[in-house]
Enzyme design. Structure first.
Site, PDB file in Angstrom:
ATOM      1  N   VAL A   1       0.824  -1.204   0.000  1.00 46.15           N
ATOM      2  CA  VAL A   1       0.000   0.000   0.000  1.00 46.15           C
ATOM      3  C   VAL A   1       0.858   1.254   0.000  1.00 46.15           C
ATOM      4  O   VAL A   1       0.577   2.227  -0.705  1.00 46.15           O
ATOM      5  CB  VAL A   1      -0.952  -0.016   1.218  1.00 46.15           C
ATOM      6  CG1 VAL A   1      -1.690   1.314   1.321  1.00 46.15           C
ATOM      7  CG2 VAL A   1      -1.936  -1.168   1.099  1.00 46.15           C
ATOM      8  N   CYS A   2       1.920   1.236   0.782  1.00 44.36           N
ATOM      9  CA  CYS A   2       2.783   2.413   0.873  1.00 44.36           C
ATOM     10  C   CYS A   2       3.381   2.750  -0.487  1.00 44.36           C
ATOM     11  O   CYS A   2       3.428   3.915  -0.889  1.00 44.36           O
ATOM     12  CB  CYS A   2       3.881   2.164   1.901  1.00 44.36           C
ATOM     13  SG  CYS A   2       4.939   3.593   2.194  1.00 44.36           S
TER      14      CYS A   2
END
EC number: 6.2.1.-
Length: 986
Positions: A597-598
Site C-alpha cells: 500500500v505504501c
C-alpha cells in the site's frame, strides 16, 4: 491479390482477448484477408474453425468428396446425417455460425491458377503429393502464401512456403520494453541511467530504442531508432549526445522492434526438407518421418488406396518403398549419414489408416497460427517444415498392439480411431467416467475431443462438466461451443448440450456448483468414487491447486492445461507414477498479490502501481462510499457510531465541493472537476486555456468521473466532449480550502494521516444528513468488459495522470485494461493445441497401466515455433526412519467395530508404523498433542475419534463420508517433514 476492405471497425468486445495477443494492426489485416482451405476432413475442419473464430475476412472451403464413417472420428462439423454429402457443403453452415462477420463460402470446382489469384493464403490438407506440388508451384509463382498439412494416425506434417522475400513486421509476442529515465549525460557516448527499479537486464546490446517525454535534452524525443550498448552497471550507452541540450528531468526509453525477412523456397523443399530441431537425433527422426510420408504417398499412387490398418504385408511394402527413395541430404552435396529407421516407418505404416481428433486438433492449431502469421506478418513463421508424432500413445509391449481384425472398419463413427487403437480400446473409452472442471476455451476444446473419441459415450460411462460461470460475448472468439444467443446462460449447461450435438451417444451431466472447499458435500467421497479421471481447464492457480489436491486425495489421474497468449502447457499426473501437480512457484506467489500500500499510494515507480492506485480510487469513490452512505441512511446513524477515521477519509472526497446531492449533469461535472484538482493539483487555467498536448487525458478523467458520479446518483450522464469543454469554461475554479489534499505527491503522507477535527466532523455529519434525504445510491461494481460504462476509462485516465505526476512511462488503454482487469491474453489456436495434446495423454491414461516413460508434459509457444515434450518427473520419495512415502501415499486406519478411541488410534500407529505421534489434527481442530496436561489427555484419550472430532468442530461426519483425513507429526521429526495423511476409514 488485394485483400478485402479492412477498414471496418474491429469488434473489440468480441476479440478483446485476442487483441492482447495480436494487436490492432494485425487484427485489421486478418479482418481483410481471403483464405482458401482445401480438404475438409478432421484436419481441414480444425484449421477452418480456428480461422473463423479469429475473424478472417473470407474463408473459402473446397472438398467435393463425400462424407464417410471414418470422417466422424475427427471432423466435428459432420454427423451421420451428412454421410455421402460433400464435406465442404456439409461443413459450411456450422462454420458460418461460429462468426457471422466472416464470409464462409464453398468452391465446388477444381483448383485452378486463376482461382488461386483470389487468395492471400492457400491451405491444402490431406492432399496427394502431386496436388501439393502443383498448387504449391502456382502459389509460389504468384506470391500466394502456401501451406500443406496432413496427419496419418499418430504422425503429422506441416509445410509452409511464404515466398522468397517475406517480411515479418513484428517477430515476437512481447510488448516493446519501456523504462523511466533517471539521467542522461552529455558526451560521446551519452550515458543513460534508468530509474531505480527499472528492469535494466531486459535491454540487450544492439537493441534499437527511441525516447519520449524528456525535458531538456529534447533532441532525443521521437528521434530515429538508436542502437544501445549495455554497460556492466546496467546503464546504457546511447550514442553521441555532445551537442544536445542539457538533460533536466523525466522521459522514457522504448525498445523499437526490428522487422525480419524470411526466405522460403519450393523447388526441392517439398521433397528434400530442411528441418530445424534441437538435436541430431530429432533431425534424423524428422527425416525418417518425411520418408515415411513419401512412401505412403507412393503406396497410395501404386495401389489406389492407403495401407490397411495394422496389415503387416502393407506395412512391409511401405518400408520397402521408403528404403528405395532417394536418400535425404543435409546439404546439396552431403547425403544423410544415418540409415533409415525402418522400425519407425513400419509403425507409422501400421497405424496410418486412422484419423484422430487429438492429432488434428494439435496440428490444425499450428497450421491456423501459421496462416495468421502469413496474413498479419506478426510472429516468425516456421522454417518451412514441422513433423510431429505421438507414437508414444501405442503400447510399448508389441504383444499388446492391436490386430488387423480388431481394427477393421465397422461402419461406426469411431472407425477412424478404431483403425489406430482397435475396437477393444474403443470400448474402454466408452466405459469411462470423467470429470471436466472448466467449460471455457480449453474446456470447450476438450469437450469436442472427448465427444469425438467417445469418452464416456457408453451406457455405463459418462462425463460431468463443472463450471459456475455464465457466457459473455468476449468468450465467443475462442469458446466455439457457444453462440451469440447463449450469452448470459450457464457455460456448463450450454457446453454439455453442444457436446451431445457432436456425439448423441455422449452421456454428459452439467453442474453449476463451484468445485471448492464449500461444496465438498456435493463433490465428496461418493462423487469421486465414480470418477475414473479428471481434466482441469481452469484459469487460476488457486483453483488448479484445489482440484489437484482432490485428485491426490482420491488417487485420480489429472489432465491439466493452461494458456497465455500463444504460450500453452498440457500436463498429466498419474497416481504413484508421476509427481503430483505443483503450481509454478512464481505464478503461485504473484497471483492476486497486490503491491504494498505504501508503494502504491506514496512512492509509485511503475505503471502497475498507478493502475492499482486508480482501481482503489474507483472502489472508494463509487462503490464503498455509496455502500457507506446507504448504511448511514438505512440505520439512521451518525458518524460517531462509525469507524471514524476511515469513514471520514472515505466520504470527504465523495462529497467534494458539493454540500447537497447532485441534481444534474453540471453538478456531476463540478464534482469531477474538483476531484481532479484534489488528486493531481494542476491549474484549471492550464487545461482550459493553454490546452497542453495531453489535454485529452485530463478531459477523459473529468468525463469518466462525472459519468460514474452520475450513475451512482441515478442521474443521466453525457459522452459529449465538446459540450464538456464548454461547460468547464463556465464552472468556477474549485476552492482548495473546501477539499482535503488527500492525494498530493509529497504532501500525501502528512495529509493522509491528518486527523479530522470536531468542526470537520460536524460539517461532514451535516452534509450526510442532507444526503440522507432521497433514494439510496447505486454502488458501482467494476466491470472491465463493458467499454461504454466509463469504468475502464476512469481507471486508465487516473493512472495516466498519476504517471505524469511521477514521471512514469504510462501504458496504453489496452494494456491498462488487461492489467487492471487481470485479463489473460488468449487465442483460439493455443487452446485447441493444448486440448489436442491432452487428448493424446488421455489415450495413455485410459489404455491401462503405463510406465512413466509413456507420458509427456508438453509446453509450446506458437509465436516462436517452440514445442517441447518430456517425460514427467517421478514422485519424490520422503523418509522418516523406516517409513518411505510419496505425495500419493497415505496411512490407512480402519475405525473398527466398535469404533476405536483416540488412545487406541495412537497405539495402533505406534504398533503398526512405529510412529509416536506428537500432534494430531483434523483441519484446524487439534485432537491430540503430546505436551497436554494429564488432565486434558484424560479427557480426550477415552473418546471415540468421530466423537472427539464432533466435539471439537461441532460437525459430525457427513452422510456418505468414507474417511476422516488427519494430519500428524511425530516425536523427533524435522519441522519441514510432510508426513503422509492419515485416512481414518469410517
Amino acid at each position: 491479390m488485394d485483400a478485402l476492405d479492412a477498414s471496418k471497425l474491429l469488434d473489440e468486445e468480441l476479440y478483446s482477448r485476442q487483441l492482447y495477443v495480436l494487436g490492432s494492426p494485425a487484427m485489421q489485416r486478418i479482418q481483410g484477408a481471403r483464405v482458401l482451405v482445401s480438404g475438409l476432413q478432421g484436419l481441414g475442419a480444425e484449421v477452418a474453425k480456428n480461422l473463423v473464430l479469429m475473424g478472417v475476412g473470407s474463408l473459402t472451403l473446397h472438398d467435393p468428396h463425400p462424407t464417410c464413417w471414418s470422417d466422424l472420428a475427427a471432423q466435428f462439423l459432420l454427423s451421420e446425417q451428412d454421410l455421402e454429402r460433400s464435406r465442404a457443403e456439409a461443413s459450411q453452415e456450422l462454420l458460418a455460425q461460429l462468426n457471422r462477420a466472416v464470409q464462409v463460402v464453398v468452391h465446388t470446382g477444381d483448383i485452378t491458377e486463376d482461382l488461386l489469384l483470389d487468395f492471400q493464403v492457400v491451405v491444402l490438407t490431406a492432399a496427394k503429393l502431386e496436388e501439393q506440388l502443383k498448387v504449391g508451384t502456382l502459389c509460389h509463382k504468384h506470391g500466394v502464401c502456401f501451406l500443406a498439412a496432413d496427419t496419418r494416425g499418430l504422425v503429422g506434417q506441416l509445410f509452409c512456403d511464404f515466398g522468397e522475400d517475406f517480411t515479418v513486421q513484428d517477430p515476437t509476442e512481447a510488448e516493446p520494453l519501456t523504462a523511466a529515465i533517471q539521467h542522461i549525460s552529455q558526451g560521446s557516448p551519452g550515458i543513460l541511467t534508468l530509474r531505480k527499479g527499472a528492469n535494466t537486464h531486459y535491454f540487450r546490446d544492439g537493441d534499437l530504442v527511441t525516447f519520449s517525454g524528456i525535458e531538456g535534452m529534447v533532441e532525443l524525443n521521437d528521434c530515429d531508432p538508436r542502437s544501445i550498448h549495455v554497460r556492466e552497471d546496467g546503464s546504457l550507452e546511447i550514442g553521441d549526445t555532445t551537442t544536445f541540450s542539457r538533460y533536466l528531468r523525466g522521459g522514457a526509453i522504448t525498445e523499437v522492434k526490428r522487422p525480419k525477412t524470411v526466405r522460403h523456397s519450393l523447388d526441392t523443399a517439398l521433397l528434400q526438407p530442411h528441418v530445424v530441431a534441437q538435436s541430431s537425433q530429432e533431425v534424423h527422426h524428422a527425416h525418417c518421418l518425411h520418408q515415411a510420408f513419401c512412401a505412403l504417398h507412393k503406396f497410395q499412387h501404386l495401389h489406389g488406396r492407403p495401407p490397411q490398418p495394422w496389415d503387416p504385408v502393407d506395412a512391409e511394402t511401405v518400408v520397402g518403398l521408403a528404403r528405395d527413395l532417394e536418400p535425404l541430404k543435409r546439404t546439396e552435396e552431403e547425403p544423410l549419414e544415418e540409415p533409415l529407421d525402418e522400425a519407425l516407418v513400419r509403425t507409422v505404416a501400421l497405424s496410418s489408416a486412422g484419423v484422430l481428433s487429438p492429432m488434428v486438433a494439435m496440428l490444425g492449431a499450428v497450421a491456423a497460427q501459421e496462416v495468421l502469421k502469413a496474413i498479419s506478418r506478426k510472429f516468425m513463421p516456421l522454417d518451412q517444415w514441422l513433423y510431429f508424432d505421438a507414437l508414444d500413445c501405442l503400447p510399448e509391449d508389441g504383444e499388446l498392439l492391436p490386430s488387423p481384425e480388431d481394427c477393421a472398419l465397422r461402419g461406426s463413427r469411431y472407425d477412424g480411431q478404431i483403425a489406430v487403437f482397435g475396437a477393444g480400446f474403443q470400448e474402454k473409452l466408452r466405459r469411462q467416467h470423467y470429470l471436466l472442471v472448466g467449460a471455457g476455451a480449453i474446456g470447450c476444446e476438450l469437450l469436442k475431443v472427448f465427444a469425438l473419441v467417445g469418452l464416456g459415450a457408453g451406457n455405463s460411462g459418462g462425463l460431468t462438466v463443472v463450471d459456475m460461470d455464465h457466457i459473455e460475448r468476449s468468450n465467443l472468439s475462442r469458446q466455439f461451443l457457444f453462440r451469440s444467443q447463449d450469452v448470459g446462460r450457464p457455460k456448463a449447461e450450454v457446453a454439455a448440450a453442444a457436446a451431445r450435438g457432436l456425439n448423441p451417444d455422449l452421456q454428459v451431466i452439467p453442474l453449476t456448483y463451484p468445485l471448492d472447499p464449500t461444496t465438498e458435500h456435493i463433490y465428496g467421497d461418493n462423487f469421486f468414487s465414480r470418477v475414473d479421471g479428471v481434466a482441469a481447464a481452469l484459469d487460476s492457480f488457486q483453483a488448479r491447486r484445489y482440484v489437484a489436491a482432490r485428485c491426490t486425495h482420491y488417487l485420480k489421474p489429472l489432465l491439466e492445461a493452461g494458456t497465455s497468449g500463444t504460450w500453452g502447457s498440457a500436463t498429466v499426473f498419474m497416481p504413484h507414477v508421476t509427481e503430483a501437480y505443483r503450481a509454478p512457484a512464481s505464478a503461485a506467489a504473484s497471483e492476486d498479490a497486490p503491491y504494498p500500500v505504501c508503494t502504491v499510494r506514496y512512492f509509485p515507480s511503475t505503471a502497475e502501481h498507478t493502475l492499482q492506485w486508480a482501481r482503489h480510487e474507483f472502489e472508494e469513490l463509487f462503490r464503498l462510499s455509496a455502500e457507506t452512505i446507504n448504511h448511514h441512511q438505512q440505520a439512521h446513524t451518525s458518524l460517531a457510531d462509525m469507524d471514524e477515521p476511515q469513514t471520514l477519509t472515505l466520504l470527504k472526497p465523495v462529497l467534494g465541493v458539493l454540500r447537497v446531492r447532485p441534481q444534474n449533469w453540471q453538478d456531476c461535472v463540478a464534482w469531477a472537476l474538483g476531484h481532479w484538482k484534489l488528486c493531481f493539483h494542476y491549474g484549471i487555467k492550464q487545461l482550459l486555456r493553454h490546452f497542453p498536448p495531453n489535454k485529452d487525458t485530463h478531459l477523459l478523467y473529468v468525463l469518466a468521473a462525472a459519468n460514474l458520479y452520475a450513475q451512482m446518483h441515478g442521474l443521466p450522464g453525457s459522452q459529449d466532449w465538446t459540450a464538456l469543454r464548454e461547460l468547464l469554461k463556465l464552472l468556477p475554479q474549485p476552492d482548495p480550502q473546501q477539499m482535503a489534499p488527500i492525494f498530493a505527491s509529497n504532501l500525501e503522507l502528512a495529509s493522509a494521516s491528518a486527523e479530522f477535527g470536531p468542526e470537520q466532523q460536524k460539517e461532514l455529519n451535516k452534509a450526510l444528513e442532507v444526503w440522507s434525504v432521497g433514494p439510496p445510491l447505486k454502488p458501482l461494481m467494476f466491470e472491465k468488459d463493458d467499454d461504454s460504462n466509463f469504468h475502464v476509462d476512469f481507471v486508465v485516465a487516473a493512472a495516466s495522470l498519476r504517471c505524469q505526476n511521477y514521471g512514469i512511462p504510462p501504458v496504453n488503454r489496452a494494456q491498462s485494461k488487461r492489467i487492471v482487469g487481470q485479463i489473460i491474453p488468449a487465442i483460439a489456436t493455443t487452446t485447441a493445441a493444448v486440448a489436442g495434446l491432452l487428448g493424446l495423454e488421455l489415450y495413455k491414461v485410459v489404455s491401462g497401466p503405463r510406465p512413466r516413460s509413456a507420458f509427456r508434459h508438453s509446453y509450446l509457444h506458437l509465436a516462436e515455433n517452440y514445442l517441447i515434450r518430456y517425460m514427467p518427473f517421478a514422485p519424490a520419495i520422503q523418509t522418516f526412519h523406516h517409513l518411505k512415502w510419496t505425495s500419493w501415499d497415505r496411512l490407512k486406519v480402519p475405525a473398527g467395530q466398535p469404533e476405536r478411541t483416540l488412545e487406541s488410534l495412537l497405539a495402533h500407529l505406534q504398533e503398526q508404523h512405529g510412529l509416536r505421534v506428537r500432534i494430531l489434527l483434523h483441519g484446524s481442530a487439534l485432537l491430540y498433542a503430546a505436551g497436554w496436561s494429564p488432565e486434558k489427555q484424560a479427557q480426550h484419550l477415552p473418546l471415540r475419534v468421530t466423537e472427539l472430532v464432533q466435539q471439537l468442530t461441532g460437525q459430525a461426519p457427513a452422510p456418505g463420508q468414507r474417511v476422516l483425513v488427519l494430519e500428524l507429526s511425530c516425536e523427533g521429526d524435522d519441522e519441514d517433514t510432510a508426513f503422509p495423511p492419515l485416512h481414518y476409514e469410517l
